[in-house]
Design a protein around this motif. Structure first.
Motif, PDB file in Angstrom:
ATOM      1  N   LEU A   3       1.023  -1.264  -0.113  1.00  0.00           N
ATOM      2  CA  LEU A   3       0.370  -0.518   0.119  1.00  0.00           C
ATOM      3  C   LEU A   3       1.564   1.097  -0.126  1.00  0.00           C
ATOM      4  O   LEU A   3       0.699   2.128  -0.512  1.00  0.00           O
ATOM      5  N   PRO A   4       2.342   1.257   0.722  1.00  0.00           N
ATOM      6  CA  PRO A   4       2.872   2.433   0.392  1.00  0.00           C
ATOM      7  C   PRO A   4       3.834   2.827  -0.343  1.00  0.00           C
ATOM      8  O   PRO A   4       3.699   4.287  -0.665  1.00  0.00           O
ATOM      9  N   THR A   5       3.518   2.302  -1.138  1.00  0.00           N
ATOM     10  CA  THR A   5       4.379   2.043  -2.614  1.00  0.00           C
ATOM     11  C   THR A   5       3.304   2.632  -3.708  1.00  0.00           C
ATOM     12  O   THR A   5       3.923   3.412  -5.056  1.00  0.00           O
ATOM     13  N   ASN A   8      -0.722   8.560  -5.752  1.00  0.00           N
ATOM     14  CA  ASN A   8      -1.949   9.668  -5.572  1.00  0.00           C
ATOM     15  C   ASN A   8      -3.113   8.948  -4.439  1.00  0.00           C
ATOM     16  O   ASN A   8      -4.463   9.604  -4.978  1.00  0.00           O
ATOM     17  N   LEU A   9      -2.682   8.566  -3.675  1.00  0.00           N
ATOM     18  CA  LEU A   9      -4.066   8.163  -2.629  1.00  0.00           C
ATOM     19  C   LEU A   9      -4.992   8.799  -2.377  1.00  0.00           C
ATOM     20  O   LEU A   9      -5.590   9.081  -1.543  1.00  0.00           O
ATOM     21  N   ASP A  10      -3.803  10.469  -2.132  1.00  0.00           N
ATOM     22  CA  ASP A  10      -4.717  11.424  -2.052  1.00  0.00           C
ATOM     23  C   ASP A  10      -5.180  12.272  -2.774  1.00  0.00           C
ATOM     24  O   ASP A  10      -5.741  13.024  -2.241  1.00  0.00           O
ATOM     25  N   LEU A  39      -3.858  11.733 -15.098  1.00  0.00           N
ATOM     26  CA  LEU A  39      -4.829  11.638 -14.492  1.00  0.00           C
ATOM     27  C   LEU A  39      -5.729  11.195 -12.999  1.00  0.00           C
ATOM     28  O   LEU A  39      -6.337  11.212 -11.835  1.00  0.00           O
ATOM     29  N   GLN A  40      -4.006  11.133 -12.428  1.00  0.00           N
ATOM     30  CA  GLN A  40      -3.622  10.865 -11.041  1.00  0.00           C
ATOM     31  C   GLN A  40      -4.735   9.876  -9.937  1.00  0.00           C
ATOM     32  O   GLN A  40      -4.920  10.048  -9.339  1.00  0.00           O
ATOM     33  N   GLY A  41      -4.371   8.400 -11.004  1.00  0.00           N
ATOM     34  CA  GLY A  41      -5.086   7.624 -10.781  1.00  0.00           C
ATOM     35  C   GLY A  41      -4.357   6.215  -9.575  1.00  0.00           C
ATOM     36  O   GLY A  41      -2.909   7.045 -10.337  1.00  0.00           O
ATOM     37  N   VAL A  42      -5.164   6.056  -9.179  1.00  0.00           N
ATOM     38  CA  VAL A  42      -4.223   4.706  -8.306  1.00  0.00           C
ATOM     39  C   VAL A  42      -3.889   2.824  -9.860  1.00  0.00           C
ATOM     40  O   VAL A  42      -4.888   2.600  -9.124  1.00  0.00           O
TER      41      VAL A  42
END
Length: 199
Positions: A3-5, A8-10, A39-42
């Motif tokens: 998860l920390p890798t 764009n989570l925020d 597009l700032q996706g995860v």
């Protein structure tokens, strides 16, 4: 460890899940990363989850155990995503055809709209692309080649229930601009719909 890798989570985007039908060795990872960047996706990548598991448990049986652990971790992650990130734009970097009937309901229940990128690539072209790419750290070209016929069966099943938003055929396999353009419009429509309903 995984998860920390994620980037764009925020970021803030409406709930849109991007999935890929068909297309081993067709550049899904490159396209996924470009969507993530532009597009700032995860981006959630099965191979990256596998690598994280291998770092944590290096002695694991790569044939028998790695797939079941990856499945368990990813399914748990999917169900928790709305609580883990404000970003609704999720790109699942992996073929959806095999287990769509178990994965998509998790996202649909959480209010995600599904955007399908479909690769229309024949058997010979698939084998050519697989051979050209060669082995990856988590899959051999030989294994993927042996699964081409099985992939076709699952693709047909998925496509009988889900319509593609964008199709990339053999002459346009790497036309990522086309995907980005149509996905942008899809995201804007989802954003407008969310605003009109007050979500």
């Amino acid at each position: 460890e995984y998860l920390p890798t994620l980037d764009n989570l925020d970021a803030v985007n409406p709930k849109v899940l991007v999935v890929f039908s068909g297309g081993n060795a067709t550049g899904k990872s490159g396209l996924s990363l470009r969507i993530g960047d532009e597009l700032q996706g995860v981006v959630i990548e099965n191979d990256a989850i596998k690598r994280a598991i291998l770092r944590k448990i290096p002695d694991i049986d790569r044939v028998k155990e790695i797939h079941s652990l990856t499945w368990s971790y990813s399914m748990d992650l999917y169900s928790r995503l709305p609580k883990l990130t404000t970003n609704g734009l999720i790109i699942r970097d992996g073929v959806i055809d095999w287990y769509y009937d178990r994965i998509l309901p998790i996202f649909e229940k959480a209010g995600y709209k599904i955007f399908v990128v479909q690769y229309d690539v024949g058997k010979e072209k698939s084998l050519e692309l697989i051979r050209k790419r060669g082995d990856t750290p988590t899959a051999t070209a030989e294994r993927l080649s042996l699964l081409v016929k099985d992939h076709a069966i699952h693709q047909e099943r998925f496509r009988s229930e889900h319509t593609a938003n964008v199709v990339l055929d053999e002459s346009h396999v790497f036309d990522h601009d086309k995907v980005i353009e149509q996905l942008k419009a899809f995201i804007e429509a989802a954003r407008s719909g969310a605003q009109s309903t007050g979500v």
